[in-house]
Design a protein around this motif. Structure first.
Motif, PDB file in Angstrom:
ATOM      1  N   SER A   1     -16.213 -15.881   2.046  1.00  0.00           N
ATOM      2  CA  SER A   1     -15.588 -15.424   0.812  1.00  0.00           C
ATOM      3  C   SER A   1     -16.090 -14.027   0.453  1.00  0.00           C
ATOM      4  O   SER A   1     -17.210 -13.636   0.821  1.00  0.00           O
ATOM      5  N   GLN A   2     -15.263 -13.277  -0.287  1.00  0.00           N
ATOM      6  CA  GLN A   2     -15.678 -11.932  -0.696  1.00  0.00           C
ATOM      7  C   GLN A   2     -16.922 -11.940  -1.578  1.00  0.00           C
ATOM      8  O   GLN A   2     -17.802 -11.097  -1.395  1.00  0.00           O
ATOM      9  N   PRO A   3     -17.039 -12.860  -2.561  1.00  0.00           N
ATOM     10  CA  PRO A   3     -18.263 -12.859  -3.376  1.00  0.00           C
ATOM     11  C   PRO A   3     -19.521 -13.075  -2.533  1.00  0.00           C
ATOM     12  O   PRO A   3     -20.553 -12.436  -2.779  1.00  0.00           O
ATOM     13  N   ARG A   4     -19.416 -13.956  -1.545  1.00  0.00           N
ATOM     14  CA  ARG A   4     -20.581 -14.216  -0.698  1.00  0.00           C
ATOM     15  C   ARG A   4     -20.927 -12.982   0.130  1.00  0.00           C
ATOM     16  O   ARG A   4     -22.102 -12.596   0.251  1.00  0.00           O
ATOM     17  N   VAL A   5     -19.904 -12.351   0.699  1.00  0.00           N
ATOM     18  CA  VAL A   5     -20.142 -11.139   1.478  1.00  0.00           C
ATOM     19  C   VAL A   5     -20.709 -10.036   0.591  1.00  0.00           C
ATOM     20  O   VAL A   5     -21.612  -9.295   1.005  1.00  0.00           O
ATOM     21  N   SER A   6     -20.208  -9.923  -0.628  1.00  0.00           N
ATOM     22  CA  SER A   6     -20.709  -8.905  -1.561  1.00  0.00           C
ATOM     23  C   SER A   6     -22.200  -9.086  -1.824  1.00  0.00           C
ATOM     24  O   SER A   6     -22.943  -8.099  -1.939  1.00  0.00           O
ATOM     25  N   ARG A   7     -22.648 -10.335  -1.931  1.00  0.00           N
ATOM     26  CA  ARG A   7     -24.085 -10.588  -2.153  1.00  0.00           C
ATOM     27  C   ARG A   7     -24.909 -10.110  -0.949  1.00  0.00           C
ATOM     28  O   ARG A   7     -25.967  -9.496  -1.103  1.00  0.00           O
TER      29      ARG A   7
END
Length: 317
Positions: A40-46
């Motif tokens: 997911s994008q939020p996970r990658v962003s972290r």
């Protein structure tokens, strides 16, 4: 010691190692990283934030997109050398490379669709002046065969100048305000495999470089869009080192008012006196002026060198 701890902590995760490996190949948006990694994008962003905090990556916002690139060479270089020495190959790397190829294909497809939709606009302008191939040949002759060091293409658009001249540069940087143009340029540079070229979203009046940080700069058919051409030339001169070259390509004065209303041209060409006046104000000495006739609009080349070393007498062609 604190810096080393942050780097090793950041690398103590398989996903972040994969991100680092992907960024070695090309600059990627967070969405594209998510696509390749299958997360997911939020996970990658972290994960990206942790890498950025450690100096291993950098984030750049372009419109609603956020692009991620490798961090500074002083920090990343030793890490990559160590990873190369330890690398034994893994299935994730093979799978990620395959999905990265799909990202490249998506970029190329989007670029092709945009060009198809706007081809008429480009062709209408090009039909008014000498063939672009002749303009590019004149630019290559003006810049010469010597290595360019750090090259800045101001208002890079689709990245054509980087495509032509990045191979002569140690480092090439394309600047544009338009996130759409930068996506097109990114697709083109990815196709050409120009690893020494990068793109930044910024204003031509506030270039993201330190004083004297560049050896050459190009303003190719950009100045006629500028509200303050003199300020744009001054900013280009600011980032040039002593002896650095600025090459401007634009139109001689003309009376095509329809270009102002239809294509947002703020200025209907420039005289030699105007450009040389701005050169003088910016601390640039004129080196060469060339006129390329052949069509309703005349193309001009003005080459200036930042004062600080002896310059040759201006040549007109």
């Amino acid at each position: 010691m604190n810096s080393a701890l942050a780097i090793f902590r950041a690398l103590a995760n398989s996903t972040r190692l994969r991100v680092l490996a992907l960024l070695r190949s090309m600059e990627l948006s967070v969405g594209e990283l998510a696509q390749v990694l299958g997360q997911s994008q939020p996970r990658v962003s972290r994960h990206v934030k942790i890498l950025c905090d450690a100096g291993l990556a950098e984030r750049r916002k372009e419109g609603s997109w956020v692009f991620v690139a490798l961090g500074g060479a002083d920090t990343v270089g030793p890490v990559l050398a160590a990873l190369d020495a330890w690398e034994a190959g893994d299935h994730w790397g093979v799978a990620d490379e395959a999905r990265l190829a799909a990202v490249r294909a998506d970029r190329a497809s989007a670029a092709a669709e945009w060009f198809e939709a706007h081809a008429g606009e480009w062709d209408a302008i090009r039909s008014l002046h000498i063939a672009e191939e002749q303009v590019e040949a004149a630019m290559a002759k003006a810049l010469g065969d010597a290595k360019l060091g750090c090259l800045v293409d101001i208002g890079t658009g689709t990245g054509r100048m980087l495509e032509l001249f990045a191979p002569l540069a140690g480092q090439a940087l394309g600047i544009d305000r338009s996130s759409e143009m930068l996506r097109l340029a990114r697709a083109k540079l990815s196709e050409r495999g120009l690893a020494n070229a990068e793109l930044r979203q910024a204003d031509l009046y506030a270039l993201p470089l330190q004083d004297g940080g560049a050896d050459a700069a190009i303003l190719h058919h950009v100045l006629h869009f500028a509200q303050q051409p003199g300020a744009a030339i001054g900013e280009a001169a600011r980032v040039l080192d002593d002896g650095g070259k600025l090459l401007i390509v634009d139109f001689a004065p003309h009376d095509r008012e329809d270009l102002r209303s239809r294509d947002a041209h703020t200025r209907l060409g420039f005289s030699d006196e105007q450009i040389l006046g701005w050169f003088d104000s910016a601390g640039l000495s004129p080196v060469q002026i060339e006129t390329l006739e052949g069509g309703e609009l005349t193309v001009k080349l003005w080459l200036g060198r930042k004062t600080g070393i002896e310059t040759k007498e201006v040549k007109a062609a």
